[in-house]
Motif scaffolding. Structure first.
Motif, PDB file in Angstrom:
ATOM      1  N   PRO A 123       4.576  31.575  23.266  1.00 22.51           N
ATOM      2  CA  PRO A 123       4.066  32.405  24.369  1.00 22.51           C
ATOM      3  C   PRO A 123       2.950  31.696  25.116  1.00 22.51           C
ATOM      4  O   PRO A 123       2.467  30.629  24.714  1.00 22.51           O
ATOM      5  N   LEU A 124       2.514  32.315  26.197  1.00 20.54           N
ATOM      6  CA  LEU A 124       1.503  31.692  27.047  1.00 20.54           C
ATOM      7  C   LEU A 124       0.194  31.486  26.298  1.00 20.54           C
ATOM      8  O   LEU A 124      -0.452  30.433  26.431  1.00 20.54           O
ATOM      9  N   TYR A 125      -0.218  32.481  25.498  1.00 17.51           N
ATOM     10  CA  TYR A 125      -1.489  32.331  24.791  1.00 17.51           C
ATOM     11  C   TYR A 125      -1.431  31.160  23.814  1.00 17.51           C
ATOM     12  O   TYR A 125      -2.411  30.426  23.628  1.00 17.51           O
ATOM     13  N   ALA A 126      -0.264  30.954  23.162  1.00 23.14           N
ATOM     14  CA  ALA A 126      -0.121  29.837  22.235  1.00 23.14           C
ATOM     15  C   ALA A 126      -0.180  28.500  22.971  1.00 23.14           C
ATOM     16  O   ALA A 126      -0.738  27.519  22.465  1.00 23.14           O
ATOM     17  N   THR A 127       0.392  28.455  24.171  1.00 18.93           N
ATOM     18  CA  THR A 127       0.337  27.226  24.971  1.00 18.93           C
ATOM     19  C   THR A 127      -1.099  26.883  25.332  1.00 18.93           C
ATOM     20  O   THR A 127      -1.516  25.720  25.246  1.00 18.93           O
ATOM     21  N   VAL A 128      -1.877  27.894  25.730  1.00 18.46           N
ATOM     22  CA  VAL A 128      -3.286  27.662  26.079  1.00 18.46           C
ATOM     23  C   VAL A 128      -4.066  27.177  24.860  1.00 18.46           C
ATOM     24  O   VAL A 128      -4.839  26.203  24.928  1.00 18.46           O
ATOM     25  N   PHE A 129      -3.882  27.833  23.719  1.00 17.96           N
ATOM     26  CA  PHE A 129      -4.581  27.413  22.498  1.00 17.96           C
ATOM     27  C   PHE A 129      -4.179  25.991  22.092  1.00 17.96           C
ATOM     28  O   PHE A 129      -5.015  25.209  21.622  1.00 17.96           O
ATOM     29  N   ALA A 130      -2.899  25.653  22.245  1.00 15.44           N
ATOM     30  CA  ALA A 130      -2.433  24.315  21.875  1.00 15.44           C
ATOM     31  C   ALA A 130      -3.131  23.246  22.714  1.00 15.44           C
ATOM     32  O   ALA A 130      -3.550  22.198  22.187  1.00 15.44           O
ATOM     33  N   TYR A 131      -3.290  23.494  24.015  1.00 12.76           N
ATOM     34  CA  TYR A 131      -3.960  22.510  24.861  1.00 12.76           C
ATOM     35  C   TYR A 131      -5.457  22.450  24.583  1.00 12.76           C
ATOM     36  O   TYR A 131      -6.078  21.376  24.698  1.00 12.76           O
ATOM     37  N   VAL A 188     -11.909  26.315  15.035  1.00  9.27           N
ATOM     38  CA  VAL A 188     -12.210  27.615  15.663  1.00  9.27           C
ATOM     39  C   VAL A 188     -11.038  28.075  16.530  1.00  9.27           C
ATOM     40  O   VAL A 188     -10.616  29.241  16.470  1.00  9.27           O
ATOM     41  N   VAL A 189     -10.504  27.146  17.336  1.00 13.52           N
ATOM     42  CA  VAL A 189      -9.367  27.507  18.197  1.00 13.52           C
ATOM     43  C   VAL A 189      -8.153  27.867  17.346  1.00 13.52           C
ATOM     44  O   VAL A 189      -7.428  28.830  17.645  1.00 13.52           O
ATOM     45  N   SER A 220      -4.430  31.948  15.210  1.00 13.27           N
ATOM     46  CA  SER A 220      -3.862  32.685  14.073  1.00 13.27           C
ATOM     47  C   SER A 220      -4.135  34.179  14.201  1.00 13.27           C
ATOM     48  O   SER A 220      -3.269  35.012  13.888  1.00 13.27           O
ATOM     49  N   GLY A 221      -5.337  34.530  14.674  1.00 11.36           N
ATOM     50  CA  GLY A 221      -5.670  35.943  14.818  1.00 11.36           C
ATOM     51  C   GLY A 221      -4.816  36.638  15.864  1.00 11.36           C
ATOM     52  O   GLY A 221      -4.327  37.759  15.647  1.00 11.36           O
ATOM     53  N   VAL A 222      -4.620  35.978  17.009  1.00  8.54           N
ATOM     54  CA  VAL A 222      -3.793  36.576  18.062  1.00  8.54           C
ATOM     55  C   VAL A 222      -2.346  36.690  17.598  1.00  8.54           C
ATOM     56  O   VAL A 222      -1.676  37.710  17.839  1.00  8.54           O
ATOM     57  N   TYR A 223      -1.852  35.657  16.894  1.00  9.28           N
ATOM     58  CA  TYR A 223      -0.466  35.704  16.398  1.00  9.28           C
ATOM     59  C   TYR A 223      -0.299  36.822  15.366  1.00  9.28           C
ATOM     60  O   TYR A 223       0.708  37.554  15.382  1.00  9.28           O
ATOM     61  N   ALA A 224      -1.273  36.958  14.472  1.00  8.28           N
ATOM     62  CA  ALA A 224      -1.185  38.023  13.467  1.00  8.28           C
ATOM     63  C   ALA A 224      -1.168  39.401  14.126  1.00  8.28           C
ATOM     64  O   ALA A 224      -0.411  40.298  13.709  1.00  8.28           O
ATOM     65  N   THR A 225      -1.990  39.569  15.157  1.00 15.93           N
ATOM     66  CA  THR A 225      -1.988  40.841  15.890  1.00 15.93           C
ATOM     67  C   THR A 225      -0.635  41.105  16.531  1.00 15.93           C
ATOM     68  O   THR A 225      -0.128  42.236  16.507  1.00 15.93           O
ATOM     69  N   ASP A 226      -0.035  40.055  17.100  1.00 14.48           N
ATOM     70  CA  ASP A 226       1.279  40.190  17.733  1.00 14.48           C
ATOM     71  C   ASP A 226       2.329  40.606  16.714  1.00 14.48           C
ATOM     72  O   ASP A 226       3.181  41.467  16.981  1.00 14.48           O
ATOM     73  N   VAL A 227       2.289  40.012  15.518  1.00 17.19           N
ATOM     74  CA  VAL A 227       3.265  40.354  14.471  1.00 17.19           C
ATOM     75  C   VAL A 227       3.052  41.781  13.978  1.00 17.19           C
ATOM     76  O   VAL A 227       4.021  42.525  13.732  1.00 17.19           O
TER      77      VAL A 227
END
Length: 645
Positions: A445-453, A476-477, A482-489
């Motif tokens: 997802p978009l949030y994962a792309t931003v975190f990856a960069y 930290v990033v 991980s927190g955003v992904y856990a919330t999504d799941v």
């Protein structure tokens, strides 16, 4: 005095920061204004604001017609609006779908056509997680589409005298005819046209997918590699030019004319525009000013100039991937190459090529996963072999064009190239067929792309700039990711939803309960791998779904009390003693029932028309619902229908 001096210095720093902030704010506001001004819908003579009633449009076909199941698709540019026999100035672009017949098959790119048809907004499936075609077209300033029936269009004898009609189209057609003459009209000539001038309309879809899965699809997209080869070749050829006062200017003008001529001939895609601007700046610096520019400044300047010309390029995947690949090579190639000092010349050259591929892949990886949801595991060996082979083929194709006045030499060169292209195609298919060649269904997802960069930037600062806080930033990033992904799941675990998919010709419904999936509809869709991957798989990735329990249902009731009845072609009208109560009626596969008959049989909140029904029938049903003040939803027109329960 010392205190006053220190105060003055401090004020200078504050003012410098303030000036920088104001400059950035000015650039941001100017960019926002430019985006607003460049929106075609805001132009007073945009055809979408002017067309009504029986008006006709005079359009220029911008692309070759692409064959579809029941129509021929192309993009057209509007030149004028015809009202009561008078031509009114109009502009804009639209998608056209011509009804397939012998006359429409003769239409070609560049033809001027008078059309009459009902305009509709560009449609998109609306399926969760699927490719948003409406958004893709909007970024290209295309907002309308029309289906043109036979007899509702006429080819005009009018000729538009622009550069494209007078020079570029004849030149491109000559290149295609020459390649087909000496390489045949098979897949080899189609790939040659894509490789040389970016003409991809004749490519076989399975072959394109093979190159994609092998990780080398970029060779059939005109990019900086092509212009780099042409630029270096021109520099080598112009070495003989005698040195005099204006020799640098003449060389620069000659190189720029040829580079931009090739860029326009190849369709002026975002990736090649980037390369053309960069090489223009480099040529001006080296040949005219005798100065070597900073490559990072050149890259930034080219992006700035292109976005000033068309700010919507920022949303183009080719634009993003092109700049990220070049930036990755500039940042990572040299440090990667220096990690391994190899004394053998041939192995050193191999490691150089591998380092370039790894550096380009590094910064493009998150965007590739975001757009394409797959990763070619064998991209490195594929690039080492196929890119080298494609470079040889590219030079050979240029040679064929140069030898076209000498048919015998061009003939034998074409035979050799046909074999080389055939071997390259077989190699791509072989690499694709290897076990574990591709990792599919990667949800990014978009949030994962931003975190990856953000993590990549911190790692590069740690590696190249010895930034001590780099590892802490990465941790930290990563924790935030991980927190955003856990919330999504967790949200997916609690999700209860029904999705009526937009799949042309099929009925497809998913009932989602706590990440468990139940499918209702045409089971044949599940066995059509291509359609299932395109229409159903994205929602599974988006909502982290498991399982695919299939049932052929005529209706169902969810645990939340939501009920739906599927009315298909097997139903016949009858008058029940007591009306059936349901929340939703889904009309599927063109049932022989009128809306009035359904109203006599059911009590319902809404009628849903899915994509298995013909559009003319849906339009008739919508008119009937409007007359009876009934709520309705058309999946083909409005996209997939999602219901939470």
């Amino acid at each position: 005095m010392m205190v006053i001096k220190l105060f003055s210095i401090g004020r200078q720093y504050v003012l410098r920061n303030l000036r920088s902030a104001c400059l950035y704010l000015l650039i941001y506001c100017s960019g926002s204004l430019l985006v607003w001004l460049k929106d075609a819908r805001r132009q007073p003579d945009h055809f979408g604001k002017m067309l009504y009633g029986k008006d006709s449009l005079l359009v220029n076909l911008q692309e070759p017609l692409q064959e579809r199941t029941r129509s021929l698709k192309t993009v057209a540019e509007v030149y004028a609006l015809i009202r009561n026999g008078k031509a009114l100035r109009a502009n804009g672009k639209l998608l056209l779908y011509f009804q397939r017949d012998s006359a429409a098959m003769k239409l070609t790119c560049g033809d001027i056509v008078l059309i009459c048809g009902e305009l509709r907004p560009v449609s998109s499936s609306g399926n969760p997680g699927a490719f948003d075609y409406r958004h893709y077209c909007a970024a290209k300033q295309i907002f309308h589409q029309a289906f043109i029936r036979a007899g509702y269009w006429k080819r005009s004898s009018l000729r538009v005298g622009g550069l494209s009609a007078r020079c570029l189209l004849p030149a491109r057609n000559w290149c295609i005819r020459t390649l087909q003459r000496y390489l045949g009209k098979g897949p080899e000539a189609a790939l040659a046209a894509a490789l040389l001038i970016g003409y991809r309309y004749d490519l076989d879809k399975d072959m394109v997918q093979a190159y994609t899965n092998a990780g080398v699809v970029h060779i059939i997209a005109i990019s900086g590699m092509h212009l780099a080869l042409i630029y270096s070749s021109l520099l080598w050829l112009l070495q003989w030019w005698p040195v005099h006062r204006y020799s640098g200017l003449i060389k620069m003008l000659l190189i720029c004319v040829l580079l931009w001529g090739f860029t326009l001939l190849a369709g002026a895609a975002a990736s090649i525009l980037r390369a053309a601007v960069m090489f223009t700046v480099i040529a001006a610096g080296e040949l005219l000013l005798r100065r070597y520019t900073n490559i990072y400044n050149t890259l930034a300047a080219s992006a700035f100039l292109l976005l000033c010309y068309d700010p919507w390029l920022l949303l183009d995947a080719g634009f993003q991937l092109s700049y990220l690949a070049v930036l990755g090579i500039l940042l990572c190639y040299r440090p990667l190459y220096e990690l391994w000092a190899i004394p053998w010349w041939w192995l050193d050259k191999l490691w150089q090529a591998a380092a370039v591929s790894l550096a380009a892949q590094a910064l493009t990886l998150p965007v590739c996963l975001y757009y394409f949801h797959q990763f070619p595991n064998l991209f490195l060996p594929a690039n080492l072999v196929i890119v080298t082979l494609s470079t040889i083929i590219l030079y050979g194709l240029i040679l064929v064009l140069l030898l076209s006045p000498f048919p015998i030499a061009a003939h034998y060169t074409g035979i050799a190239l046909r074999y080389l292209i055939s071997w390259m195609n077989q190699l791509a298919v072989f690499i694709e067929s290897l076990p574990y060649a591709v990792t599919n269904h990667i949800y990014m997802p978009l949030y994962a792309t931003v975190f990856a960069y953000m993590m990549m930037a911190a790692l590069l600062a740690l590696w190249l700039g010895r930034w001590k806080q780099g590892m802490i930033t990465v941790l930290v990033v990563g924790l935030c990711w991980s927190g955003v992904y856990a919330t999504d799941v967790i949200l997916a675990q609690e999700r209860r939803m029904m999705i009526v998919y937009n799949v042309p010709g099929y009925t497809a419904i998913d009932i989602i309960r706590e990440r468990r999936l139940q499918f209702a509809g045409d089971t044949g869709l599940l066995y059509n791998k291509a359609l299932a991957e395109r229409y159903l798989q994205p929602s599974k990735q988006r909502y982290h779904l498991k399982g695919n329990l299939t049932q052929a249902l005529q209706g169902f009731k969810t645990p939340g009390g939501l009920s739906l009845v599927i009315v298909d072609s097997t139903w016949r009208p009858f008058v029940p003693l007591k009306k059936f109560h349901t929340d939703y009626l889904l009309l599927s596969h063109h049932p022989k029932l009128s809306i009035m008959q359904l109203k006599d049989m059911f009590v319902f909140k809404m009628i849903i028309f899915d994509a298995s029904n013909p559009l003319w029938q849906i339009q008739q049903w919508k008119n009937d619902c409007s007359a009876l003040t009934l709520r309705c939803f058309s999946v083909p027109d409005q996209g997939a229908y999602l219901i939470n329960f």
